[in-house]
Design a protein around this motif. Sequence first.
Motif, PDB file in Angstrom:
ATOM      1  N   LEU A   1      -0.782  12.237  -8.949  1.00 45.65           N
ATOM      2  CA  LEU A   1      -2.149  12.152  -8.431  1.00 45.65           C
ATOM      3  C   LEU A   1      -2.260  12.964  -7.142  1.00 45.65           C
ATOM      4  O   LEU A   1      -1.275  13.122  -6.416  1.00 45.65           O
ATOM      5  N   PRO A   2      -3.453  13.495  -6.855  1.00 47.85           N
ATOM      6  CA  PRO A   2      -3.616  14.314  -5.644  1.00 47.85           C
ATOM      7  C   PRO A   2      -3.374  13.480  -4.383  1.00 47.85           C
ATOM      8  O   PRO A   2      -3.692  12.293  -4.369  1.00 47.85           O
ATOM      9  N   PRO A   3      -2.801  14.079  -3.335  1.00 41.34           N
ATOM     10  CA  PRO A   3      -2.544  13.331  -2.104  1.00 41.34           C
ATOM     11  C   PRO A   3      -3.847  12.918  -1.425  1.00 41.34           C
ATOM     12  O   PRO A   3      -4.761  13.732  -1.283  1.00 41.34           O
ATOM     13  N   ILE A   4      -3.929  11.662  -1.054  1.00 39.56           N
ATOM     14  CA  ILE A   4      -5.081  11.153  -0.308  1.00 39.56           C
ATOM     15  C   ILE A   4      -4.557  10.295   0.844  1.00 39.56           C
ATOM     16  O   ILE A   4      -3.390   9.927   0.868  1.00 39.56           O
ATOM     17  N   THR A   5      -5.463   9.984   1.780  1.00 36.28           N
ATOM     18  CA  THR A   5      -5.117   9.100   2.893  1.00 36.28           C
ATOM     19  C   THR A   5      -5.301   7.640   2.461  1.00 36.28           C
ATOM     20  O   THR A   5      -6.292   7.312   1.825  1.00 36.28           O
ATOM     21  N   LEU A   6      -4.346   6.786   2.803  1.00 34.13           N
ATOM     22  CA  LEU A   6      -4.500   5.351   2.560  1.00 34.13           C
ATOM     23  C   LEU A   6      -4.604   4.639   3.905  1.00 34.13           C
ATOM     24  O   LEU A   6      -3.739   4.807   4.771  1.00 34.13           O
TER      25      LEU A   6
ATOM     26  N   THR B   1       9.696   1.518   9.728  1.00 36.38           N
ATOM     27  CA  THR B   1      10.577   0.925   8.713  1.00 36.38           C
ATOM     28  C   THR B   1       9.978   1.073   7.322  1.00 36.38           C
ATOM     29  O   THR B   1      10.653   1.501   6.378  1.00 36.38           O
ATOM     30  N   VAL B   2       8.698   0.721   7.177  1.00 32.55           N
ATOM     31  CA  VAL B   2       8.071   0.709   5.855  1.00 32.55           C
ATOM     32  C   VAL B   2       7.915   2.138   5.301  1.00 32.55           C
ATOM     33  O   VAL B   2       8.140   2.384   4.121  1.00 32.55           O
ATOM     34  N   VAL B   3       7.570   3.071   6.169  1.00 27.24           N
ATOM     35  CA  VAL B   3       7.441   4.463   5.735  1.00 27.24           C
ATOM     36  C   VAL B   3       8.805   4.997   5.255  1.00 27.24           C
ATOM     37  O   VAL B   3       8.903   5.653   4.214  1.00 27.24           O
ATOM     38  N   ALA B   4       9.857   4.654   5.998  1.00 28.48           N
ATOM     39  CA  ALA B   4      11.201   5.100   5.607  1.00 28.48           C
ATOM     40  C   ALA B   4      11.619   4.453   4.284  1.00 28.48           C
ATOM     41  O   ALA B   4      12.158   5.113   3.394  1.00 28.48           O
ATOM     42  N   GLU B   5      11.346   3.155   4.157  1.00 33.42           N
ATOM     43  CA  GLU B   5      11.718   2.398   2.955  1.00 33.42           C
ATOM     44  C   GLU B   5      11.034   2.904   1.700  1.00 33.42           C
ATOM     45  O   GLU B   5      11.635   2.988   0.638  1.00 33.42           O
ATOM     46  N   THR B   6       9.728   3.209   1.823  1.00 34.39           N
ATOM     47  CA  THR B   6       8.926   3.529   0.631  1.00 34.39           C
ATOM     48  C   THR B   6       8.847   5.027   0.366  1.00 34.39           C
ATOM     49  O   THR B   6       8.529   5.442  -0.742  1.00 34.39           O
TER      50      THR B   6
ATOM     51  N   ASN C   1       1.838  11.133   7.333  1.00 36.50           N
ATOM     52  CA  ASN C   1       0.560  11.796   7.630  1.00 36.50           C
ATOM     53  C   ASN C   1      -0.527  11.478   6.606  1.00 36.50           C
ATOM     54  O   ASN C   1      -1.651  11.929   6.727  1.00 36.50           O
ATOM     55  N   GLN C   2      -0.183  10.674   5.594  1.00 35.99           N
ATOM     56  CA  GLN C   2      -1.202  10.183   4.668  1.00 35.99           C
ATOM     57  C   GLN C   2      -1.528   8.716   4.924  1.00 35.99           C
ATOM     58  O   GLN C   2      -2.322   8.112   4.199  1.00 35.99           O
ATOM     59  N   LEU C   3      -0.878   8.139   5.933  1.00 34.25           N
ATOM     60  CA  LEU C   3      -1.122   6.720   6.258  1.00 34.25           C
ATOM     61  C   LEU C   3      -2.000   6.635   7.501  1.00 34.25           C
ATOM     62  O   LEU C   3      -1.754   7.313   8.500  1.00 34.25           O
ATOM     63  N   GLU C   4      -3.050   5.802   7.397  1.00 40.30           N
ATOM     64  CA  GLU C   4      -3.963   5.610   8.517  1.00 40.30           C
ATOM     65  C   GLU C   4      -3.979   4.135   8.886  1.00 40.30           C
ATOM     66  O   GLU C   4      -4.004   3.279   8.006  1.00 40.30           O
ATOM     67  N   MET C   5      -3.945   3.826  10.177  1.00 37.42           N
ATOM     68  CA  MET C   5      -4.049   2.443  10.624  1.00 37.42           C
ATOM     69  C   MET C   5      -5.434   2.252  11.231  1.00 37.42           C
ATOM     70  O   MET C   5      -5.858   3.051  12.079  1.00 37.42           O
ATOM     71  N   GLU C   6      -6.134   1.194  10.786  1.00 35.73           N
ATOM     72  CA  GLU C   6      -7.470   0.880  11.312  1.00 35.73           C
ATOM     73  C   GLU C   6      -7.358  -0.250  12.327  1.00 35.73           C
ATOM     74  O   GLU C   6      -6.898  -1.342  12.001  1.00 35.73           O
ATOM     75  N   ILE C   7      -7.804   0.018  13.538  1.00 40.01           N
ATOM     76  CA  ILE C   7      -7.788  -0.996  14.591  1.00 40.01           C
ATOM     77  C   ILE C   7      -9.235  -1.253  14.995  1.00 40.01           C
ATOM     78  O   ILE C   7     -10.001  -0.307  15.173  1.00 40.01           O
TER      79      ILE C   7
ATOM     80  N   THR D   1       0.835  -1.206   0.000  1.00 42.77           N
ATOM     81  CA  THR D   1       0.000   0.000   0.000  1.00 42.77           C
ATOM     82  C   THR D   1       0.873   1.261   0.000  1.00 42.77           C
ATOM     83  O   THR D   1       0.609   2.212  -0.747  1.00 42.77           O
ATOM     84  N   CYS D   2       1.908   1.272   0.828  1.00 42.98           N
ATOM     85  CA  CYS D   2       2.793   2.444   0.870  1.00 42.98           C
ATOM     86  C   CYS D   2       3.571   2.602  -0.433  1.00 42.98           C
ATOM     87  O   CYS D   2       3.778   3.720  -0.911  1.00 42.98           O
ATOM     88  N   ARG D   3       3.994   1.485  -1.014  1.00 45.83           N
ATOM     89  CA  ARG D   3       4.693   1.535  -2.304  1.00 45.83           C
ATOM     90  C   ARG D   3       3.779   2.140  -3.373  1.00 45.83           C
ATOM     91  O   ARG D   3       4.154   3.030  -4.119  1.00 45.83           O
ATOM     92  N   GLN D   4       2.528   1.642  -3.408  1.00 44.38           N
ATOM     93  CA  GLN D   4       1.561   2.134  -4.387  1.00 44.38           C
ATOM     94  C   GLN D   4       1.239   3.613  -4.150  1.00 44.38           C
ATOM     95  O   GLN D   4       1.148   4.397  -5.097  1.00 44.38           O
ATOM     96  N   GLY D   5       1.071   3.987  -2.888  1.00 48.74           N
ATOM     97  CA  GLY D   5       0.759   5.381  -2.550  1.00 48.74           C
ATOM     98  C   GLY D   5       1.875   6.320  -2.993  1.00 48.74           C
ATOM     99  O   GLY D   5       1.620   7.412  -3.520  1.00 48.74           O
ATOM    100  N   ARG D   6       3.118   5.897  -2.793  1.00 48.82           N
ATOM    101  CA  ARG D   6       4.273   6.704  -3.221  1.00 48.82           C
ATOM    102  C   ARG D   6       4.285   6.840  -4.740  1.00 48.82           C
ATOM    103  O   ARG D   6       4.508   7.920  -5.277  1.00 48.82           O
ATOM    104  N   GLN D   7       3.974   5.728  -5.420  1.00 50.61           N
ATOM    105  CA  GLN D   7       3.952   5.760  -6.888  1.00 50.61           C
ATOM    106  C   GLN D   7       2.878   6.717  -7.400  1.00 50.61           C
ATOM    107  O   GLN D   7       3.120   7.494  -8.328  1.00 50.61           O
ATOM    108  N   TRP D   8       1.696   6.711  -6.783  1.00 49.15           N
ATOM    109  CA  TRP D   8       0.630   7.636  -7.205  1.00 49.15           C
ATOM    110  C   TRP D   8       1.059   9.087  -7.018  1.00 49.15           C
ATOM    111  O   TRP D   8       0.789   9.935  -7.862  1.00 49.15           O
TER     112      TRP D   8
END
Length: 282
Positions: free
Chosen positions: A110-115, A135-140, A145-151, A98-105
């Motif tokens: 593409l306009p910034p959106i929350t994933l 780790t994943v945010v740094a890597e990708t 602030n565009q990444l949301e975690m659903e619990i 998801t983070c890889r795809q979001g970075r690619q968009w």
Amino acid sequence: QAKDAGRGCFAYFSEDLTLAARERIALESRLRRAIEQQELRVFYQPQVDIASGRIVGAEALVRWEDPVEGLIPPIRFIPVAEETGLILAVGEWVLRETCRQGRQWLDEGLPPITLAVNVSPHQFRRSDICGLVATVVAETGFPSNQLEMEITESGLMANQDNAADILNCLRGQGIRLAIDDFGTGYSSLAYLKHFPLDLLKIDKSFIDDIPDLQDDMEIAATIIAMGHILGFKVLAEGVETPEQLAFLQEKGCDMYQGYFKSRPVPAAEFAGLLRGQSGYEG
Ligand code: C2E
Ligand code: MG
Ligand code: MG
Ligand code: MG
């Protein structure tokens, strides 16, 4: 005679359990292989801002593309993955993809959106989810602030001792936090106010019977009003009809997700929806 019948019954149930256990083990090893063979896919479902009607985010939802069976929905494998611990590998893969795809968009203009990415109760309890996200945010290079975690509520309740520390750690990185399936668990809004949350997602079961069930309309309206008092945004899940959307708009609900806008779709199709929004100049 009764004894025979009883024995027959017992034999029937025990065979049944054995079969279930065998199927579970088979599914587990198939799933393990599916991860290695890159058969998992992420679909994206739009999250719509009710006031403007615009797509402001998407939820990442995993599917398994089996070469023989075709697309397998998460309900068929997430519960087994959760029981066996394989959910850690699935969850990590979904987050990274998801983070890889979001970075690619973003790179494609593409306009910034929350994933939004789902975190299972096991993952929340048994893994260093905060470290993994860092780790994943740094890597990708996907903006935190565009990444949301659903619990889910149950995930939170099953880990009452560490929940606040984990959520504060994620929030410290700028990650947005949502409570999924709200209303189906045993938490209360009073309990949730102790956590640094951004969004409450009202479970689909409360939306389904709007506008037919007065009780559900009152519950949904109450969650929206109380969520706002506590400083959270509120999103309604499973919106399928214009009547449901009109009701939510009248009650001041912030966002919705549902088939009324779109089912979860493959990445390329979602990018098309974003590009097609009026006012997009990219
Ligand atoms: P969820 O997180 O509550 O996701 C919302 C589910 O509701 C999705 O089902 C979505 O397709 C469905 N949905 C959305 N709008 C509508 C609608 O208008 N009508 C109907 N009938 N359904 C709607 P999906 O994709 O089958 O996922 C089911 C559940 O599987 C998710 O519920 C989540 O609990 C779990 N899941 C999916 N992907 C992941 C993942 O990557 N990790 C984890 N841990 N769980 C996941
Ligand atoms: Mg979810
Ligand atoms: Mg949900
Ligand atoms: Mg659900």
